[in-house]
Design a protein around this motif. Sequence first.
Motif, PDB file in Angstrom:
ATOM      1  N   CYS A   1     -30.991  14.917  80.341  1.00  0.00           N
ATOM      2  CA  CYS A   1     -29.722  15.580  80.647  1.00  0.00           C
ATOM      3  C   CYS A   1     -29.720  15.891  82.133  1.00  0.00           C
ATOM      4  O   CYS A   1     -30.614  16.590  82.614  1.00  0.00           O
ATOM      5  CB  CYS A   1     -29.606  16.862  79.819  1.00  0.00           C
TER       6      CYS A   1
ATOM      7  N   GLN B   1     -31.745  16.470  70.252  1.00  0.00           N
ATOM      8  CA  GLN B   1     -31.067  17.019  71.429  1.00  0.00           C
ATOM      9  C   GLN B   1     -32.037  17.140  72.585  1.00  0.00           C
ATOM     10  O   GLN B   1     -33.206  17.495  72.409  1.00  0.00           O
ATOM     11  CB  GLN B   1     -30.469  18.397  71.108  1.00  0.00           C
TER      12      GLN B   1
ATOM     13  N   TYR C   1     -30.656   7.651  81.551  1.00  0.00           N
ATOM     14  CA  TYR C   1     -31.893   7.057  81.046  1.00  0.00           C
ATOM     15  C   TYR C   1     -32.458   6.064  82.037  1.00  0.00           C
ATOM     16  O   TYR C   1     -31.741   5.523  82.889  1.00  0.00           O
ATOM     17  CB  TYR C   1     -31.675   6.391  79.684  1.00  0.00           C
TER      18      TYR C   1
ATOM     19  N   VAL D   1     -35.270   9.493  78.802  1.00  0.00           N
ATOM     20  CA  VAL D   1     -33.883   9.924  78.652  1.00  0.00           C
ATOM     21  C   VAL D   1     -33.792  11.391  79.041  1.00  0.00           C
ATOM     22  O   VAL D   1     -34.705  12.174  78.780  1.00  0.00           O
ATOM     23  CB  VAL D   1     -33.366   9.699  77.209  1.00  0.00           C
TER      24      VAL D   1
ATOM     25  N   THR E   1     -21.467   9.536  73.944  1.00  0.00           N
ATOM     26  CA  THR E   1     -20.593   9.689  75.114  1.00  0.00           C
ATOM     27  C   THR E   1     -20.751   8.546  76.109  1.00  0.00           C
ATOM     28  O   THR E   1     -19.774   8.103  76.717  1.00  0.00           O
ATOM     29  CB  THR E   1     -20.853  11.031  75.822  1.00  0.00           C
TER      30      THR E   1
ATOM     31  N   CYS F   1     -27.390  17.215  75.759  1.00  0.00           N
ATOM     32  CA  CYS F   1     -27.077  15.894  75.200  1.00  0.00           C
ATOM     33  C   CYS F   1     -27.593  15.792  73.764  1.00  0.00           C
ATOM     34  O   CYS F   1     -28.767  16.081  73.501  1.00  0.00           O
ATOM     35  CB  CYS F   1     -27.693  14.796  76.051  1.00  0.00           C
ATOM     36  N   THR F   2     -26.725  15.366  72.871  1.00  0.00           N
ATOM     37  CA  THR F   2     -27.082  15.198  71.467  1.00  0.00           C
ATOM     38  C   THR F   2     -26.980  13.728  71.091  1.00  0.00           C
ATOM     39  O   THR F   2     -25.952  13.084  71.320  1.00  0.00           O
ATOM     40  CB  THR F   2     -26.157  16.027  70.565  1.00  0.00           C
ATOM     41  N   LEU F   3     -28.038  13.192  70.512  1.00  0.00           N
ATOM     42  CA  LEU F   3     -28.066  11.812  70.054  1.00  0.00           C
ATOM     43  C   LEU F   3     -28.089  11.777  68.540  1.00  0.00           C
ATOM     44  O   LEU F   3     -28.704  12.630  67.891  1.00  0.00           O
ATOM     45  CB  LEU F   3     -29.274  11.061  70.609  1.00  0.00           C
TER      46      LEU F   3
ATOM     47  N   PHE G   1     -25.650  12.391  80.161  1.00  0.00           N
ATOM     48  CA  PHE G   1     -26.829  11.695  79.666  1.00  0.00           C
ATOM     49  C   PHE G   1     -27.232  10.580  80.630  1.00  0.00           C
ATOM     50  O   PHE G   1     -26.400   9.800  81.096  1.00  0.00           O
ATOM     51  CB  PHE G   1     -26.527  11.105  78.288  1.00  0.00           C
TER      52      PHE G   1
ATOM     53  N   GLU H   1     -26.379   7.553  71.603  1.00  0.00           N
ATOM     54  CA  GLU H   1     -25.742   8.570  72.435  1.00  0.00           C
ATOM     55  C   GLU H   1     -24.261   8.215  72.559  1.00  0.00           C
ATOM     56  O   GLU H   1     -23.905   7.246  73.227  1.00  0.00           O
ATOM     57  CB  GLU H   1     -26.413   8.616  73.815  1.00  0.00           C
TER      58      GLU H   1
ATOM     59  N   THR I   1     -29.728  14.501  63.986  1.00  0.00           N
ATOM     60  CA  THR I   1     -29.489  14.463  65.425  1.00  0.00           C
ATOM     61  C   THR I   1     -30.727  14.975  66.149  1.00  0.00           C
ATOM     62  O   THR I   1     -31.536  15.717  65.590  1.00  0.00           O
ATOM     63  CB  THR I   1     -28.275  15.320  65.850  1.00  0.00           C
TER      64      THR I   1
END
Length: 212
Positions: free
Chosen positions: A21, A119, A4, A19, A144, A123-125, A2, A142, A117
Amino acid sequence: MFRYLTVPVTPFEQNCSIVWCDETLDAAVIDPGGDLPLLQREIDRLGLNLQAIWLTHAHIDHAGGAGQLARESRLPIVGPHEGDQFWIDGLPKQSQMFGFPPAESFKPTRWLHDGDTVQIGHCTLQVRHCPGHTPGHVVFFEPTTRRAFVGDVLFAGSIGRTDFPGGDYQTLINSITQRLWPMGNDVVFIPGHGPESTFGDERATNPFVGGT
Protein backbone atom coordinates in the motif's frame (compact mmCIF):
# COMPACT_ATOMS: atom_id res chain seq x y z
CA MET A 1 -3.00 2.83 -3.86
CA PHE A 2 -1.94 -0.75 -4.49
CA ARG A 3 1.53 -1.30 -5.94
CA TYR A 4 3.63 -4.35 -6.74
CA LEU A 5 7.06 -5.41 -7.93
CA THR A 6 7.81 -8.82 -9.40
CA VAL A 7 11.21 -10.31 -8.59
CA PRO A 8 12.22 -13.61 -10.25
CA VAL A 9 13.80 -15.96 -7.71
CA THR A 10 15.36 -19.45 -7.59
CA PRO A 11 16.82 -21.33 -10.57
CA PHE A 12 13.20 -21.83 -11.72
CA GLU A 13 12.82 -18.05 -12.27
CA GLN A 14 9.70 -18.00 -10.11
CA ASN A 15 7.86 -14.68 -10.08
CA CYS A 16 7.86 -13.61 -6.43
CA SER A 17 5.78 -10.44 -6.00
CA ILE A 18 6.29 -7.77 -3.38
CA VAL A 19 2.93 -6.02 -2.91
CA TRP A 20 2.26 -2.91 -0.87
CA CYS A 21 0.00 0.00 0.00
CA ASP A 22 1.71 3.21 -1.09
CA GLU A 23 -0.05 5.19 1.65
CA THR A 24 1.17 3.12 4.60
CA LEU A 25 4.15 1.35 2.93
CA ASP A 26 2.98 -1.85 4.59
CA ALA A 27 3.85 -4.82 2.38
CA ALA A 28 3.44 -8.53 1.86
CA VAL A 29 5.51 -10.89 -0.21
CA ILE A 30 3.75 -13.44 -2.41
CA ASP A 31 5.55 -16.77 -2.91
CA PRO A 32 9.07 -16.21 -1.51
CA GLY A 33 10.53 -19.35 -3.01
CA GLY A 34 14.11 -18.41 -2.25
CA ASP A 35 16.82 -15.78 -2.75
CA LEU A 36 15.75 -14.07 0.47
CA PRO A 37 18.67 -11.58 0.53
CA LEU A 38 17.62 -10.34 -2.92
CA LEU A 39 14.05 -9.88 -1.75
CA GLN A 40 15.19 -8.07 1.39
CA ARG A 41 17.31 -5.67 -0.67
CA GLU A 42 14.31 -4.77 -2.80
CA ILE A 43 12.09 -4.31 0.26
CA ASP A 44 14.71 -2.05 1.86
CA ARG A 45 15.22 -0.10 -1.38
CA LEU A 46 11.49 0.61 -1.55
CA GLY A 47 11.34 1.56 2.13
CA LEU A 48 8.61 -0.96 2.89
CA ASN A 49 7.44 -2.50 6.14
CA LEU A 50 7.05 -6.21 5.47
CA GLN A 51 4.03 -7.49 7.37
CA ALA A 52 3.16 -10.92 5.96
CA ILE A 53 3.96 -13.81 3.65
CA TRP A 54 1.17 -14.87 1.27
CA LEU A 55 1.38 -18.22 -0.53
CA THR A 56 -0.47 -19.33 -3.66
CA HIS A 57 0.68 -22.93 -3.20
CA ALA A 58 3.43 -24.96 -1.58
CA HIS A 59 5.72 -26.17 -4.35
CA ILE A 60 9.39 -25.60 -3.51
CA ASP A 61 9.98 -22.73 -5.96
CA HIS A 62 7.06 -20.81 -4.43
CA ALA A 63 7.29 -21.69 -0.75
CA GLY A 64 10.89 -22.78 -0.21
CA GLY A 65 11.91 -19.60 1.60
CA ALA A 66 8.68 -19.03 3.51
CA GLY A 67 9.55 -20.91 6.68
CA GLN A 68 12.93 -19.25 7.10
CA LEU A 69 11.59 -15.78 6.31
CA ALA A 70 8.71 -16.22 8.75
CA ARG A 71 11.02 -17.44 11.49
CA GLU A 72 13.74 -14.82 11.05
CA SER A 73 11.42 -11.85 10.56
CA ARG A 74 8.58 -13.08 12.81
CA LEU A 75 6.01 -12.83 10.05
CA PRO A 76 2.71 -14.68 9.64
CA ILE A 77 2.34 -17.10 6.74
CA VAL A 78 -1.07 -16.65 5.12
CA GLY A 79 -2.22 -19.36 2.72
CA PRO A 80 -2.51 -21.46 0.82
CA HIS A 81 -5.61 -23.65 1.27
CA GLU A 82 -5.10 -26.63 3.61
CA GLY A 83 -5.22 -28.99 0.64
CA ASP A 84 -1.49 -28.24 0.25
CA GLN A 85 -0.44 -29.34 3.75
CA PHE A 86 1.20 -32.46 2.34
CA TRP A 87 3.31 -30.30 0.04
CA ILE A 88 4.33 -28.11 2.99
CA ASP A 89 5.27 -31.19 5.00
CA GLY A 90 7.41 -32.34 2.08
CA LEU A 91 9.34 -29.10 1.55
CA PRO A 92 12.60 -30.44 3.04
CA LYS A 93 12.46 -33.42 0.68
CA GLN A 94 11.50 -31.20 -2.26
CA SER A 95 14.55 -29.02 -1.64
CA GLN A 96 16.82 -32.08 -1.74
CA MET A 97 15.22 -33.44 -4.91
CA PHE A 98 15.60 -30.20 -6.86
CA GLY A 99 18.94 -29.06 -5.45
CA PHE A 100 17.51 -26.10 -3.55
CA PRO A 101 18.91 -24.80 -0.26
CA PRO A 102 17.36 -26.66 2.70
CA ALA A 103 13.71 -25.66 3.09
CA GLU A 104 11.73 -25.66 6.31
CA SER A 105 8.27 -27.10 6.73
CA PHE A 106 5.79 -24.98 8.65
CA LYS A 107 2.16 -24.57 9.58
CA PRO A 108 0.56 -21.46 8.07
CA THR A 109 -0.73 -18.88 10.52
CA ARG A 110 -3.94 -18.82 8.50
CA TRP A 111 -5.36 -21.08 5.81
CA LEU A 112 -7.24 -19.43 2.96
CA HIS A 113 -10.55 -20.38 1.32
CA ASP A 114 -12.55 -19.23 -1.66
CA GLY A 115 -14.16 -15.86 -0.90
CA ASP A 116 -11.68 -14.86 1.81
CA THR A 117 -9.83 -11.55 1.73
CA VAL A 118 -6.34 -10.48 2.75
CA GLN A 119 -5.31 -6.93 3.55
CA ILE A 120 -2.13 -4.92 3.44
CA GLY A 121 -2.38 -1.30 4.57
CA HIS A 122 -5.53 0.12 2.99
CA CYS A 123 -5.54 -2.46 0.18
CA THR A 124 -7.82 -5.50 0.25
CA LEU A 125 -7.30 -8.45 -2.08
CA GLN A 126 -9.85 -11.16 -2.80
CA VAL A 127 -8.96 -14.85 -2.56
CA ARG A 128 -10.06 -17.54 -4.97
CA HIS A 129 -9.43 -21.24 -4.39
CA CYS A 130 -8.17 -22.56 -7.74
CA PRO A 131 -7.14 -26.23 -7.40
CA GLY A 132 -5.82 -28.39 -10.21
CA HIS A 133 -2.10 -27.62 -10.21
CA THR A 134 -2.14 -28.43 -6.50
CA PRO A 135 -5.20 -29.17 -4.34
CA GLY A 136 -4.72 -26.09 -2.15
CA HIS A 137 -3.77 -23.49 -4.76
CA VAL A 138 -5.21 -20.00 -4.25
CA VAL A 139 -5.17 -16.80 -6.31
CA PHE A 140 -5.03 -13.20 -5.06
CA PHE A 141 -7.07 -10.52 -6.91
CA GLU A 142 -6.78 -6.77 -6.38
CA PRO A 143 -9.94 -5.26 -7.88
CA THR A 144 -9.03 -1.57 -8.04
CA THR A 145 -5.95 -2.08 -10.21
CA ARG A 146 -7.40 -5.22 -11.87
CA ARG A 147 -4.39 -7.36 -11.05
CA ALA A 148 -4.44 -11.08 -10.23
CA PHE A 149 -1.55 -13.08 -8.80
CA VAL A 150 -2.31 -16.54 -10.12
CA GLY A 151 0.72 -18.64 -9.20
CA ASP A 152 0.94 -21.67 -11.47
CA VAL A 153 -2.73 -21.87 -12.49
CA LEU A 154 -2.33 -19.95 -15.76
CA PHE A 155 0.57 -18.67 -17.86
CA ALA A 156 0.88 -16.57 -20.99
CA GLY A 157 0.16 -19.20 -23.63
CA SER A 158 -0.01 -22.16 -21.26
CA ILE A 159 -1.46 -23.57 -18.03
CA GLY A 160 -0.02 -25.19 -14.92
CA ARG A 161 1.22 -28.74 -14.87
CA THR A 162 -1.16 -31.36 -13.53
CA ASP A 163 1.17 -34.39 -13.38
CA PHE A 164 2.36 -33.75 -9.82
CA PRO A 165 0.71 -35.48 -6.84
CA GLY A 166 -2.71 -33.96 -6.24
CA GLY A 167 -2.88 -32.39 -9.69
CA ASP A 168 -5.88 -32.85 -11.97
CA TYR A 169 -6.28 -31.48 -15.49
CA GLN A 170 -10.05 -31.02 -15.58
CA THR A 171 -10.05 -29.46 -12.12
CA LEU A 172 -7.48 -26.93 -13.32
CA ILE A 173 -9.50 -26.08 -16.43
CA ASN A 174 -12.58 -25.60 -14.26
CA SER A 175 -10.64 -23.31 -11.92
CA ILE A 176 -9.56 -21.14 -14.83
CA THR A 177 -12.94 -20.93 -16.54
CA GLN A 178 -15.10 -20.72 -13.40
CA ARG A 179 -12.89 -18.72 -11.01
CA LEU A 180 -10.60 -16.59 -13.19
CA TRP A 181 -12.59 -15.69 -16.31
CA PRO A 182 -15.49 -14.12 -14.36
CA MET A 183 -13.06 -11.52 -13.01
CA GLY A 184 -13.06 -9.92 -16.47
CA ASN A 185 -11.10 -9.96 -19.72
CA ASP A 186 -9.29 -6.74 -18.76
CA VAL A 187 -7.60 -8.27 -15.72
CA VAL A 188 -3.81 -8.38 -15.95
CA PHE A 189 -2.41 -11.48 -14.30
CA ILE A 190 1.01 -12.11 -12.83
CA PRO A 191 1.84 -15.78 -13.33
CA GLY A 192 4.26 -17.86 -11.32
CA HIS A 193 6.69 -17.92 -14.24
CA GLY A 194 7.12 -15.85 -17.39
CA PRO A 195 5.52 -12.61 -18.61
CA GLU A 196 2.25 -11.01 -17.59
CA SER A 197 -0.83 -11.29 -19.81
CA THR A 198 -4.55 -10.60 -19.60
CA PHE A 199 -7.42 -13.01 -19.17
CA GLY A 200 -8.90 -11.69 -22.40
CA ASP A 201 -5.76 -12.44 -24.38
CA GLU A 202 -5.59 -15.96 -22.96
CA ARG A 203 -9.26 -16.59 -23.70
CA ALA A 204 -8.56 -15.63 -27.30
CA THR A 205 -5.20 -17.31 -27.93
CA ASN A 206 -4.21 -19.80 -25.23
CA PRO A 207 -4.22 -23.30 -26.84
CA PHE A 208 -5.39 -24.93 -23.60
CA VAL A 209 -8.25 -22.62 -22.62
CA GLY A 210 -8.78 -20.40 -25.67
CA GLY A 211 -12.42 -20.08 -26.62
CA THR A 212 -13.69 -21.03 -23.15
